[in-house]
Design a protein around this motif. Structure first.
Motif, PDB file in Angstrom:
ATOM      1  N   PRO A 102      -6.943   4.314  -3.950  1.00 10.32           N
ATOM      2  CA  PRO A 102      -6.792   4.464  -2.498  1.00 10.32           C
ATOM      3  C   PRO A 102      -7.328   3.240  -1.754  1.00 10.32           C
ATOM      4  O   PRO A 102      -8.440   2.795  -2.017  1.00 10.32           O
ATOM      5  CB  PRO A 102      -7.626   5.710  -2.161  1.00 10.32           C
ATOM      6  N   MET A 141      14.365  10.424   2.950  1.00  9.45           N
ATOM      7  CA  MET A 141      14.244   9.520   1.804  1.00  9.45           C
ATOM      8  C   MET A 141      15.038   8.241   2.078  1.00  9.45           C
ATOM      9  O   MET A 141      14.584   7.137   1.773  1.00  9.45           O
ATOM     10  CB  MET A 141      14.756  10.195   0.528  1.00  9.45           C
ATOM     11  N   VAL A 160       4.395  22.049   6.902  1.00 12.61           N
ATOM     12  CA  VAL A 160       5.374  22.789   6.109  1.00 12.61           C
ATOM     13  C   VAL A 160       4.768  23.226   4.782  1.00 12.61           C
ATOM     14  O   VAL A 160       3.987  22.494   4.170  1.00 12.61           O
ATOM     15  CB  VAL A 160       6.654  21.954   5.869  1.00 12.61           C
ATOM     16  N   TRP A 165      -3.378  12.794   0.608  1.00 13.09           N
ATOM     17  CA  TRP A 165      -2.641  11.530   0.760  1.00 13.09           C
ATOM     18  C   TRP A 165      -1.296  11.725   1.434  1.00 13.09           C
ATOM     19  O   TRP A 165      -0.409  10.888   1.316  1.00 13.09           O
ATOM     20  CB  TRP A 165      -2.542  10.803  -0.586  1.00 13.09           C
ATOM     21  N   GLY A 168       8.610  18.800  -2.944  1.00  9.32           N
ATOM     22  CA  GLY A 168       8.664  17.889  -1.789  1.00  9.32           C
ATOM     23  C   GLY A 168      10.108  17.660  -1.388  1.00  9.32           C
ATOM     24  O   GLY A 168      10.945  18.547  -1.516  1.00  9.32           O
ATOM     25  N   GLY A 169      10.408  16.452  -0.917  1.00 10.71           N
ATOM     26  CA  GLY A 169      11.768  16.125  -0.479  1.00 10.71           C
ATOM     27  C   GLY A 169      12.760  16.258  -1.615  1.00 10.71           C
ATOM     28  O   GLY A 169      12.442  15.983  -2.766  1.00 10.71           O
ATOM     29  N   ALA A 171       2.889   0.998   3.484  1.00 12.74           N
ATOM     30  CA  ALA A 171       4.041   1.908   3.400  1.00 12.74           C
ATOM     31  C   ALA A 171       3.548   3.351   3.368  1.00 12.74           C
ATOM     32  O   ALA A 171       3.698   4.057   2.378  1.00 12.74           O
ATOM     33  CB  ALA A 171       4.876   1.575   2.163  1.00 12.74           C
ATOM     34  N   LYS A 204       6.399  24.569   1.289  1.00 15.71           N
ATOM     35  CA  LYS A 204       7.660  24.797   0.588  1.00 15.71           C
ATOM     36  C   LYS A 204       7.387  25.830  -0.504  1.00 15.71           C
ATOM     37  O   LYS A 204       6.502  25.621  -1.344  1.00 15.71           O
ATOM     38  CB  LYS A 204       8.169  23.475   0.011  1.00 15.71           C
ATOM     39  N   GLY A 230      12.673   9.447   8.853  1.00  8.39           N
ATOM     40  CA  GLY A 230      11.998  10.645   8.346  1.00  8.39           C
ATOM     41  C   GLY A 230      12.522  11.131   7.005  1.00  8.39           C
ATOM     42  O   GLY A 230      11.950  12.029   6.411  1.00  8.39           O
ATOM     43  N   VAL A 286       0.858  -1.180   0.000  1.00  9.48           N
ATOM     44  CA  VAL A 286       0.000   0.000   0.000  1.00  9.48           C
ATOM     45  C   VAL A 286       0.894   1.230   0.000  1.00  9.48           C
ATOM     46  O   VAL A 286       1.649   1.452   0.946  1.00  9.48           O
ATOM     47  CB  VAL A 286      -0.935   0.009   1.234  1.00  9.48           C
ATOM     48  N   GLY A 287       0.822   2.024  -1.072  1.00  9.14           N
ATOM     49  CA  GLY A 287       1.620   3.245  -1.163  1.00  9.14           C
ATOM     50  C   GLY A 287       2.797   3.074  -2.097  1.00  9.14           C
ATOM     51  O   GLY A 287       3.585   2.133  -1.949  1.00  9.14           O
TER      52      GLY A 287
HETATM   53  C1  LIG Z   1       8.499  19.615   1.645  1.00 10.21           C
HETATM   54  C2  LIG Z   1       9.294  18.396   1.980  1.00 10.21           C
HETATM   55  C3  LIG Z   1      10.669  18.455   2.037  1.00 10.21           C
HETATM   56  C4  LIG Z   1      11.402  17.327   2.353  1.00 10.21           C
HETATM   57  N1  LIG Z   1      12.763  17.395   2.272  1.00 10.21           N
HETATM   58  C5  LIG Z   1      13.493  16.254   2.338  1.00 10.21           C
HETATM   59  C6  LIG Z   1      14.853  16.261   1.961  1.00 10.21           C
HETATM   60  O1  LIG Z   1      15.379  17.280   1.519  1.00 10.21           O
HETATM   61  N2  LIG Z   1      15.561  15.100   2.082  1.00 10.21           N
HETATM   62  C7  LIG Z   1      14.976  13.940   2.501  1.00 10.21           C
HETATM   63  O2  LIG Z   1      15.653  12.907   2.569  1.00 10.21           O
HETATM   64  N3  LIG Z   1      13.669  13.903   2.821  1.00 10.21           N
HETATM   65  C8  LIG Z   1      12.909  15.023   2.720  1.00 10.21           C
HETATM   66  N4  LIG Z   1      11.565  14.988   2.966  1.00 10.21           N
HETATM   67  C9  LIG Z   1      10.990  13.734   3.471  1.00 10.21           C
HETATM   68  C10 LIG Z   1      10.864  12.682   2.364  1.00 10.21           C
HETATM   69  O3  LIG Z   1      10.215  13.245   1.277  1.00 10.21           O
HETATM   70  C11 LIG Z   1      10.086  11.504   2.909  1.00 10.21           C
HETATM   71  O4  LIG Z   1      10.742  10.984   4.046  1.00 10.21           O
HETATM   72  C12 LIG Z   1       9.947  10.343   1.943  1.00 10.21           C
HETATM   73  O5  LIG Z   1       9.676  10.762   0.643  1.00 10.21           O
HETATM   74  C13 LIG Z   1       8.834   9.427   2.480  1.00 10.21           C
HETATM   75  O6  LIG Z   1       8.629   8.315   1.636  1.00 10.21           O
HETATM   76  P1  LIG Z   1       7.557   7.223   2.078  1.00 10.21           P
HETATM   77  O7  LIG Z   1       7.484   6.244   0.987  1.00 10.21           O
HETATM   78  O8  LIG Z   1       7.863   6.739   3.442  1.00 10.21           O
HETATM   79  O9  LIG Z   1       6.174   8.000   2.229  1.00 10.21           O
HETATM   80  P2  LIG Z   1       5.315   8.779   1.118  1.00 10.21           P
HETATM   81  O10 LIG Z   1       6.188   9.431   0.142  1.00 10.21           O
HETATM   82  O11 LIG Z   1       4.352   9.622   1.884  1.00 10.21           O
HETATM   83  O12 LIG Z   1       4.527   7.611   0.372  1.00 10.21           O
HETATM   84  C14 LIG Z   1       3.278   7.132   0.796  1.00 10.21           C
HETATM   85  C15 LIG Z   1       2.427   6.876  -0.444  1.00 10.21           C
HETATM   86  O13 LIG Z   1       1.201   6.298  -0.032  1.00 10.21           O
HETATM   87  C16 LIG Z   1       0.133   6.894  -0.760  1.00 10.21           C
HETATM   88  N5  LIG Z   1      -1.074   6.711   0.047  1.00 10.21           N
HETATM   89  C17 LIG Z   1      -1.485   7.377   1.150  1.00 10.21           C
HETATM   90  N6  LIG Z   1      -2.617   6.838   1.641  1.00 10.21           N
HETATM   91  C18 LIG Z   1      -2.939   5.800   0.816  1.00 10.21           C
HETATM   92  C19 LIG Z   1      -3.994   4.856   0.793  1.00 10.21           C
HETATM   93  N7  LIG Z   1      -4.965   4.819   1.710  1.00 10.21           N
HETATM   94  N8  LIG Z   1      -4.007   3.939  -0.217  1.00 10.21           N
HETATM   95  C20 LIG Z   1      -3.030   3.905  -1.172  1.00 10.21           C
HETATM   96  N9  LIG Z   1      -2.011   4.789  -1.179  1.00 10.21           N
HETATM   97  C21 LIG Z   1      -1.961   5.722  -0.197  1.00 10.21           C
HETATM   98  C22 LIG Z   1       0.569   8.316  -0.951  1.00 10.21           C
HETATM   99  O14 LIG Z   1      -0.081   8.906  -2.059  1.00 10.21           O
HETATM  100  C23 LIG Z   1       2.070   8.149  -1.185  1.00 10.21           C
HETATM  101  O15 LIG Z   1       2.364   7.979  -2.564  1.00 10.21           O
HETATM  102  C24 LIG Z   1      10.775  16.102   2.668  1.00 10.21           C
HETATM  103  C25 LIG Z   1       9.384  16.035   2.604  1.00 10.21           C
HETATM  104  C26 LIG Z   1       8.652  17.156   2.250  1.00 10.21           C
HETATM  105  C27 LIG Z   1       7.174  17.034   2.111  1.00 10.21           C
END
Ligand SMILES: Cc1cc2nc3c(=O)[nH]c(=O)nc-3n(C[C@H](O)[C@H](O)[C@H](O)COP(=O)(O)OP(=O)(O)OC[C@H]3O[C@@H](n4cnc5c(N)ncnc54)[C@H](O)[C@@H]3O)c2cc1C
Length: 453
Positions: A236, A434, A295, A391, A60-61, A264, A297, A432, A12-13
């Protein structure tokens, strides 16, 4: 009838965590299906075209730094290169109504304030090293550390109000939350997971050192490419049935049957899915506490990065705000010029309730105070308010309030029957970030594969 899929592992995700999990499971020979709510992959990574060829900025990140080995390895694997964050010249701090220029990480402000900051940071770093990354709740004195906020610790341990303000800016920059929102134990865990406070705060040698050519979302897009037949977009997930035989994942338009699931998502969103039977109270009460930061950006685009000619890096800190941190976010060839500013924590909350025009005025107004009148006339302004995203619901990630780690910590990664948990918030290294997202996906895939074997 909707789309029916079958796989060994349903994920999921399709953020970095979900994609890393899918790639790892697939590489081991497992069949996967990835269900993604948005119409794109990448989650918190999102490129925005600059309208000049294929140039982009990330809303974003974006940054990657030394020791973020998993993210760097994934980028290498999918052919995305890095380039250094622009860091030549002097930084600026707006301090007590004046603009001061300085080189490196330490501004030229009162020696007493700097000493206060350095001593406190040394103590925090020492404490951070005592927090076990796999089990922060087992740190020596965990209950006392988890029983106070970062704000309480700063009030007790940092003598000058001005030094406390610098820490406040640092905390807002890393968590997009206020010191009063965060458990001290969480701050220590997070710093340890990154390798120390300098690693969190710094550009050269730290988390802001480099960027991805073509934008960070390219890493997700390329990572998703070989999986594309197994990714359902605009799907979703609303409900997950789970039991001895595996899972049935009900998404809009798609039903996936699998032996294991990996959720995820940021914990706050994982909690919005209905589970049948319901999850143990211990797990649900954990996710009730894991709130996302706030935040926005913001970027202003100019014909050129004019601050470079003035000998400035584009990196500024403002005590006054509402933008308290800026960076030069121009593409690798320096054209066009892009100034990046963050509204974080209380500033994002306050300005988030105003209209877009008022926000733009406040942000561009700060840029003009920091970089002069030319900054007041951008060709274009763009912003992304992550709390408004259905999301995501806030960024950069989530943070633990007091009592959460010691009360509920073991529930963070413990699978519930056939359901495992991934996402940057579940990482032990670069939690927290990438890099943490990739680590979490690979770890959750390894758990699922072990259970399938
Ligand atoms: C403005 C900003 C700046 C950042 N700067 C940095 C940086 O410079 N360096 C760095 O390393 N990190 C940075 N980060 C953090 C980084 O982006 C995240 O830690 C990372 O991208 C998280 O990945 P993830 O897969 O854990 O979560 P996510 O990227 O949140 O992935 C979760 C996915 O699940 C989907 N989803 C949600 N609910 C559901 C559902 N019910 N069913 C199906 N899909 C669903 C979402 O659409 C999403 O695609 C930043 C984040 C932001 C927002």
């Amino acid at each position: 009838m909707g789309d029916e899929r079958e796989a060994d592992v349903a994920i999921v995700g399709a953020g970095l965590a979900g994609l890393a999990a899918a790639r790892r499971a697939r590489a081991a020979g497992a069949g996967v299906v990835v269900l993604e709510a948005r119409d794109r992959v990448g989650g918190r990574l999102l490129n925005e075209p600059l309208g000049d060829g294929d140039k982009v900025v990330e809303v974003g990140g974006q940054w990657v730094g030394p020791t973020q080995h998993r993210m760097l390895a994934l980028a290498r694997e999918v052919g995305v290169e890095t380039f250094p964050t622009y860091d030549e010249g002097e930084n600026v701090i707006e301090w007590e109504g004046r603009l001061l220029r300085y080189r490196g990480a330490i501004p030229r402000i009162s020696a007493g304030v700097l000493l206060d900051v350095a001593q406190a940071q040394r103590r925090l770093d020492r404490l951070a090293r005592t927090v076990p990354l796999e089990a922060p709740w087992e740190a020596p004195g965990a209950r006392a550390l988890d029983g106070q906020t970062a704000a309480t610790w700063l009030r007790r341990n940092v003598v000058s109000a001005r030094a406390r303000t610098l820490f406040e800016i640092g905390i807002e920059a890393v968590w997009a939350q206020e010191p009063a929102d965060l458990s001290l134990l969480h701050v220590l865990f997070y710093a340890h997971s990154a390798g120390g406070f300098d690693a969190l705060f710094d550009t050269a040698g730290g988390a802001q050192e480099s960027r991805f050519v073509g934008g960070s979302q390219r890493v997700a897009l390329q990572a998703a490419e070989p999986l594309k037949d197994d990714i359902a977009l605009q799907a979703p997930v609303r409900r997950i049935e789970h039991g001895d035989k595996g899972v049935v994942v009900h998404a809009e338009g798609v039903t996936a049957r699998a032996r294991r699931a990996i959720v995820a998502l940021p914990p706050a969103l994982a909690a919005r899915i209905a589970y049948d039977p319901p999850l143990p109270g211990y797990r649900d009460q954990l996710t009730q506490r894991m709130a996302q930061g706030t935040v926005t950006k913001c970027m202003a685009v100019y014909d050129e990065p004019f601050w470079r000619a003035q000998g400035l890096t584009g990196q500024a800190t403002s005590v006054r705000g509402p933008v308290r941190l800026t960076f030069d976010n121009s593409p690798p060839d320096g054209s066009p010029g892009v100034l990046l500013g963050f509204l974080e924590g209380r500033f994002a909350r306050e300005l988030g309730r105003l209209g877009a025009d008022a926000r733009r005025e406040a942000v561009v107004g700060t840029f003009a105070r920091l970089f002069g009148p030319r900054a007041a006339r951008p060709e274009r302004y763009l912003e992304r308010q992550w709390a408004e995203e259905e999301w995501t619901r806030g960024c950069y990630g989530c943070a633990m309030p007091t009592g959460a780690w010691t009360g509920f910590g073991p529930a963070l990664r413990a699978p519930v029957g056939p359901i495992g948990w991934a996402g940057a918030e579940t990482a032990t290294v670069w939690s927290g970030y990438m890099d943490g997202a990739v680590q979490s996906g690979e770890r959750a895939a390894a758990e699922a594969l072990a259970a399938l074997a």
